[in-house]
Write an enzyme that holds these catalytic residues in place. Structure first.
Site, PDB file in Angstrom:
ATOM      1  N   GLU A  36      67.877  18.135  90.854  1.00 54.46           N
ATOM      2  CA  GLU A  36      66.726  17.364  91.368  1.00 54.46           C
ATOM      3  C   GLU A  36      66.705  17.402  92.902  1.00 54.46           C
ATOM      4  OE1 GLU A  36      66.105  13.962  87.956  1.00 54.46           O
ATOM      5  OE2 GLU A  36      67.958  13.996  89.094  1.00 54.46           O
ATOM      6  N   ASP A  38      68.022  19.747  94.894  1.00 51.79           N
ATOM      7  CA  ASP A  38      67.632  21.082  95.369  1.00 51.79           C
ATOM      8  C   ASP A  38      66.125  21.289  95.240  1.00 51.79           C
ATOM      9  OD1 ASP A  38      70.218  21.739  96.069  1.00 51.79           O
ATOM     10  OD2 ASP A  38      70.694  22.613  94.119  1.00 51.79           O
ATOM     11  N   GLU A 128      82.333  35.216  94.211  1.00 50.83           N
ATOM     12  CA  GLU A 128      83.401  34.227  94.028  1.00 50.83           C
ATOM     13  C   GLU A 128      82.868  33.011  93.294  1.00 50.83           C
ATOM     14  OE1 GLU A 128      84.385  33.201  98.046  1.00 50.83           O
ATOM     15  OE2 GLU A 128      84.466  35.314  98.592  1.00 50.83           O
ATOM     16  N   LYS A 130      81.898  29.191  92.977  1.00 48.35           N
ATOM     17  CA  LYS A 130      81.502  28.129  93.906  1.00 48.35           C
ATOM     18  C   LYS A 130      82.227  26.874  93.434  1.00 48.35           C
ATOM     19  CE  LYS A 130      77.407  26.071  95.977  1.00 48.35           C
ATOM     20  NZ  LYS A 130      77.963  24.738  96.000  1.00 48.35           N
ATOM     21  N   ASP A 132      83.252  23.121  93.101  1.00 46.36           N
ATOM     22  CA  ASP A 132      82.462  21.903  93.264  1.00 46.36           C
ATOM     23  C   ASP A 132      83.353  20.783  93.776  1.00 46.36           C
ATOM     24  OD1 ASP A 132      80.272  20.361  93.283  1.00 46.36           O
ATOM     25  OD2 ASP A 132      80.144  20.057  91.119  1.00 46.36           O
ATOM     26  N   ARG A 151      83.455  18.489 106.795  1.00 46.72           N
ATOM     27  CA  ARG A 151      82.302  19.164 107.385  1.00 46.72           C
ATOM     28  C   ARG A 151      81.539  18.235 108.331  1.00 46.72           C
ATOM     29  NH1 ARG A 151      77.905  22.146 103.773  1.00 46.72           N
ATOM     30  NH2 ARG A 151      77.289  20.042 103.229  1.00 46.72           N
ATOM     31  N   TYR A 251      88.315  29.839 101.280  1.00 46.30           N
ATOM     32  CA  TYR A 251      87.436  30.984 101.066  1.00 46.30           C
ATOM     33  C   TYR A 251      86.761  31.553 102.313  1.00 46.30           C
ATOM     34  CZ  TYR A 251      84.448  26.837 100.624  1.00 46.30           C
ATOM     35  OH  TYR A 251      83.848  25.631 100.815  1.00 46.30           O
ATOM     36  N   LYS A 314      78.744  37.038  98.815  1.00 45.65           N
ATOM     37  CA  LYS A 314      78.865  37.216 100.271  1.00 45.65           C
ATOM     38  C   LYS A 314      78.911  38.696 100.615  1.00 45.65           C
ATOM     39  CE  LYS A 314      81.913  33.208 100.453  1.00 45.65           C
ATOM     40  NZ  LYS A 314      83.276  32.750 100.588  1.00 45.65           N
ATOM     41  N   LYS A 338      73.308  28.954  91.653  1.00 48.88           N
ATOM     42  CA  LYS A 338      73.846  27.728  91.041  1.00 48.88           C
ATOM     43  C   LYS A 338      73.592  27.705  89.538  1.00 48.88           C
ATOM     44  CE  LYS A 338      74.009  23.847  93.465  1.00 48.88           C
ATOM     45  NZ  LYS A 338      73.599  22.745  94.344  1.00 48.88           N
ATOM     46  N   CYS A 432      61.976  -8.955  74.823  1.00 47.90           N
ATOM     47  CA  CYS A 432      63.276  -8.761  75.468  1.00 47.90           C
ATOM     48  C   CYS A 432      64.387  -8.890  74.418  1.00 47.90           C
ATOM     49  CB  CYS A 432      63.467  -9.800  76.575  1.00 47.90           C
ATOM     50  SG  CYS A 432      65.117  -9.728  77.281  1.00 47.90           S
ATOM     51  N   CYS A 435      66.367 -12.331  75.571  1.00 48.11           N
ATOM     52  CA  CYS A 435      65.821 -13.693  75.560  1.00 48.11           C
ATOM     53  C   CYS A 435      64.521 -13.808  74.758  1.00 48.11           C
ATOM     54  CB  CYS A 435      65.606 -14.192  76.991  1.00 48.11           C
ATOM     55  SG  CYS A 435      64.292 -13.329  77.847  1.00 48.11           S
ATOM     56  N   CYS A 450      61.518  -7.300  81.475  1.00 50.81           N
ATOM     57  CA  CYS A 450      61.487  -8.664  80.972  1.00 50.81           C
ATOM     58  C   CYS A 450      61.105  -9.532  82.165  1.00 50.81           C
ATOM     59  CB  CYS A 450      62.860  -9.058  80.440  1.00 50.81           C
ATOM     60  SG  CYS A 450      62.982 -10.836  80.180  1.00 50.81           S
ATOM     61  N   CYS A 456      66.411 -15.313  81.753  1.00 51.71           N
ATOM     62  CA  CYS A 456      66.981 -14.330  80.818  1.00 51.71           C
ATOM     63  C   CYS A 456      68.475 -14.168  81.142  1.00 51.71           C
ATOM     64  CB  CYS A 456      66.236 -13.015  80.988  1.00 51.71           C
ATOM     65  SG  CYS A 456      66.904 -11.683  79.999  1.00 51.71           S
TER      66      CYS A 456
END
Ligand code: IVH
Length: 712
Positions: A36, A38, A128, A130, A132, A151, A251, A314, A338, A432, A435, A450, A456
């Site tokens: 999302e 990206d 290579e 990636k 995470d 970084r 790397y 690369k 990715k 609900c 309640c 609700c 509640c």
């Protein structure tokens, strides 16, 4: 899209991305998935391409997400997940960039074409994994680990050397390869100084172990190994880092005296010095080779003991790196493909409807347990009734589950082909589940709520827990304490906490003198909580930490906020119509006004410190942008600006009074200041202005010369 619409969307995307970056890199608690994120970034890039004049100088498309702990709160305070909030910061010798990424394998060809256009059809590619995790930059000096920086914002990083020393596969001293015969010029195989960059990651096993303990101790588990690695790397207590089971893979080798011809040669060589380098890499000479490598690892990654989110491709020949160069954010000689989030297929057993602290009712699926990215998944989110309709989900269906950035995985699809003929559609409740109040649907958010906010039980308990939580009033208490207090009728709303007496607490099961005193002392300490956090703690719908900060800064105290008109609210930074309406609604409820009155008389802070702490008016009406490094941390500098009546801003415009430029100030900012005629001042000049350096006739001050030049 029309220009005004594009402008609005750019603003919106920038805010969403900046917020997601902070949650990802600083809080280690992401709220959206990488995919999302990206996609938001790609949308912003494309709008900025269509409307280049709408692109702001500090757009997130032009810089890497920052992991710096920023702003720096009171010393010693603990951040999210037990992390320390302040590290020494040092500049990177070479900018530490990110990677361009794609989810589309056909774009790898486009990357190879771009490379060929730049250097001809002459290179090979190193493919290579990636990893995470969280990026790290190690400097070795005379064969010893000298410094480890995160970084940060790509220019300056947090110094985490002491913590990195506790990671078992990072050597503090390099190893001499057995077959090394020294040339006369250097008795060692390595140069006097070089940098090596890589990733610190947490293997699945260590991650599961850590989360198990956290859940047992009623702490929020980490959403994924990346966040766990990044949170662990910034722990206060270095010895605790050793227990987290972090590992490192390296790397990218950088330095002045390196004579490597290829990236592969560089990695093989540093591996012979004892540095951890992955052997899961390959030199590819064609796009087909690259595709094969990607396809192989897209399946095989499930058997790896750690998380990988893609493949990095690369250019292998190092001289071409210089030729191809870099954008402000990424190298042109590398790209990341990715992987889409891993999926698992399992059966939906039933659906629970959970009421949250704001009254939102969320459908949560109970699943037949299934293995996914190293953990067993039993529950998954279905978000809302619209999503259930969209999926056309039936009880007993086979469903696809994915782990996003959220703690709880989500259902992303169903397999209708395997549906039983008598499978029934679930029925979203109209009342609900807690309640019994009829639910109302917020069309804009497609969620059911609700409306019984103050009656509640689940909402009340949720609000009480939120009020005491670490980012709010930071009172030492677990959810079970709130449950006990509520069930005994001792606490019904947040104001009741401050009227509790020791004898009340001693009535509760398992409470002794000591635990009661600890809880009361912690409540007492919470009276010092700054206004912005108190505001966040009140749990007004849509008021997160950042919005609370903006509101506190803008209005200064609760009475001004309570009496603000909708227009005044809308004129505040970051406040849109939804938030403005939510604030108006909250303050129009007499129950809430009474709570505020009681909290005030208990001594909570309902005004900003800025008023109290104001040191002078010397910067009154001045808007200041800061850039670069100073003799004090940047956040202290920002605080100084505020305490002397000024306002901080992150981007330069015609309204900016000064650009306060430190060492290594951004050239882009300096250029913009010059083109807009904004005065550039240095640290010494700034200190003069705020009266912190009494001798104003300091002739050595560069700025004064500059000012004279402009004046005459
Ligand atoms: S090379 C100049 N190689 O992914 C950039 N990065 O999403 C050099 N990463 O910032 C980076 N595995 O933190 C490279 N094998 C790998 C990697 C890798 C993980 C990280 C790195 C980068 C991020 C971009």
């Amino acid at each position: 899209m029309e220009k005004t619409q594009a402008y609005k969307r750019i603003q919106e995307l920038t805010e969403l991305i900046n917020d997601a970056n902070k949650r990802y890199y600083v809080d280690n608690a992401p709220t959206i998935s990488d995919y999302e994120f990206d996609m938001l970034m790609k949308e912003l890039e494309s709008l900025e391409k269509d409307y280049p004049d709408l692109k702001s100088a500090d757009s997130p498309t032009g810089k890497v997400g920052s992991d710096l702990f920023n702003p720096v709160p009171e010393s010693g305070s603990i951040g999210v997940n037990g992390a320390k909030r302040e590290f020494e910061q040092y500049p990177h010798r070479y900018p530490m960039l990110s990677l361009a990424n794609t989810y589309d394998i056909s774009e790898i060809q486009a990357f190879a074409d771009r490379v060929a256009k730049g250097i001809g059809n002459v290179c090979t590619f190193s493919c290579e994994l990636k990893f995470d995790g969280t990026a790290i930059c190690l400097t070795y000096r005379n064969g010893r680990l000298y410094r480890a920086l995160t970084r940060g914002d790509g220019t300056v990083g947090d110094d985490v050397t002491e913590n990195v020393k506790r990671i078992s596969n990072i050597p503090q001293v390099l190893k001499m390869p057995a077959d090394f015969t020294p040339p006369r010029s250097n008795p060692y195989p390595w140069p006097k100084e070089f940098e090596i960059r890589g990733e610190i990651y947490m293997p699945w096993e260590a991650f599961d172990r850590l989360n198990e303990v956290r859940i047992k101790e009623e702490e929020t588990p980490f959403a994924n190994p990346r966040n766990a690695a990044s949170g662990s790397l910034k722990l206060i207590d270095s010895s605790a880092v050793a227990e987290r089971g972090l590992e490192c893979t390296l790397y990218h080798v950088l330095g002045e005296d390196l004579n490597f011809q290829t990236h592969a040669q560089a990695l093989d060589t540093v591996a012979s010095w004892g540095l951890p380098v992955s052997d899961k890499r390959n030199i590819c000479t064609s796009i087909d080779d690259i595709r094969d490598f990607i396809t192989y690892w897209d399946t095989e990654r499930k058997n790896l003991p750690f998380a990988t989110d893609g493949i990095v491709i690369k250019v292998n020949e190092i001289p071409y790196h210089t030729e191809l160069g870099y954008t402000s954010k990424v190298p042109r000689w590398a790209v990341a493909y990715k992987f889409k989030a891993e999926q698992a297929l399992t059966r939906l057993v039933s659906i629970d409807y959970q009421v949250g602290r704001t009254g939102a009712v969320t459908p949560v699926a109970n699943l037949e347990p299934v293995q996914l990215s190293g953990t067993v998944v039993k529950r998954a989110s279905l978000h809302n009734s619209d999503q259930m309709h969209l999926l056309d989900i039936h009880i007993g269906d086979y469903v696809y589950v994915e782990k996003g950035g959220e703690i709880i995985p989500k259902i992303t699809g169903v397999d209708p082909g395997r549906r039983c003929p008598d499978a029934a559609r679930p029925h979203f409740p109209e009342f609900c589940p807690d309640c019994g109040t009829p639910l109302v649907k917020d069309e804009e958010e497609a969620r059911s709520f609700c409306p019984n906010q103050s009656g509640c039980p689940t909402q009340i308990k949720g609000k009480l827990v939120h009020f005491l939580s670490r980012k709010a009033m930071n009172v030492i208490a677990g959810d079970s304490t709130v449950e006990q207090l509520f069930n005994k009728g001792l606490v019904w709303n947040v104001a009741d906490f401050y009227e509790l007496k020791k004898e009340h607490l001693l009535m509760l099961d398992g409470w002794k003198e000591r635990s009661a005193e600890r809880f009361l002392n912690s409540l007492q300490d919470s009276l010092e909580t700054p206004f912005e956090k108190v505001l966040y703690a009140l749990g007004i719908r849509h008021i997160g930490e950042t919005t609370a900060k903006s509101l506190a800064r803008h209005f200064g105290n609760i009475d001004s906020l309570a009496s603000a008109s909708r227009e005044e609210l809308l004129a505040t930074d970051d406040i849109g119509e939804v938030i403005a309406d939510s604030i108006k609604e909250w303050f129009s409820d007499e129950v809430n006004i009474e709570i505020i009155t009681r909290l005030k008389s208990s001594g909570l802070r309902f005004a900003t410190d800025a008023v109290k702490e104001k040191l002078s008016d010397s910067l009154e009406g001045k808007t200041i942008v800061i850039s670069g490094n100073f003799s004090i941390p940047r956040d202290h500098m920002k605080k100084l600006i505020e305490t002397h009546g000024g306002k901080n801003s992150s981007s330069i415009s015609g309204k900016t009074s000064y650009l306060l430029a430190g060492e290594k100030a951004g050239p882009e900012k300096l250029r913009k200041a010059e083109s807009l005629g904004v005065q550039v001042i240095d640290e010494v000049r700034f200190m003069h202005i705020i009266g912190q350096i009494p001798d104003k006739s300091d002739e050595t001050n560069d700025y004064i010369h500059n000012e004279q030049l402009t004046l005459f």
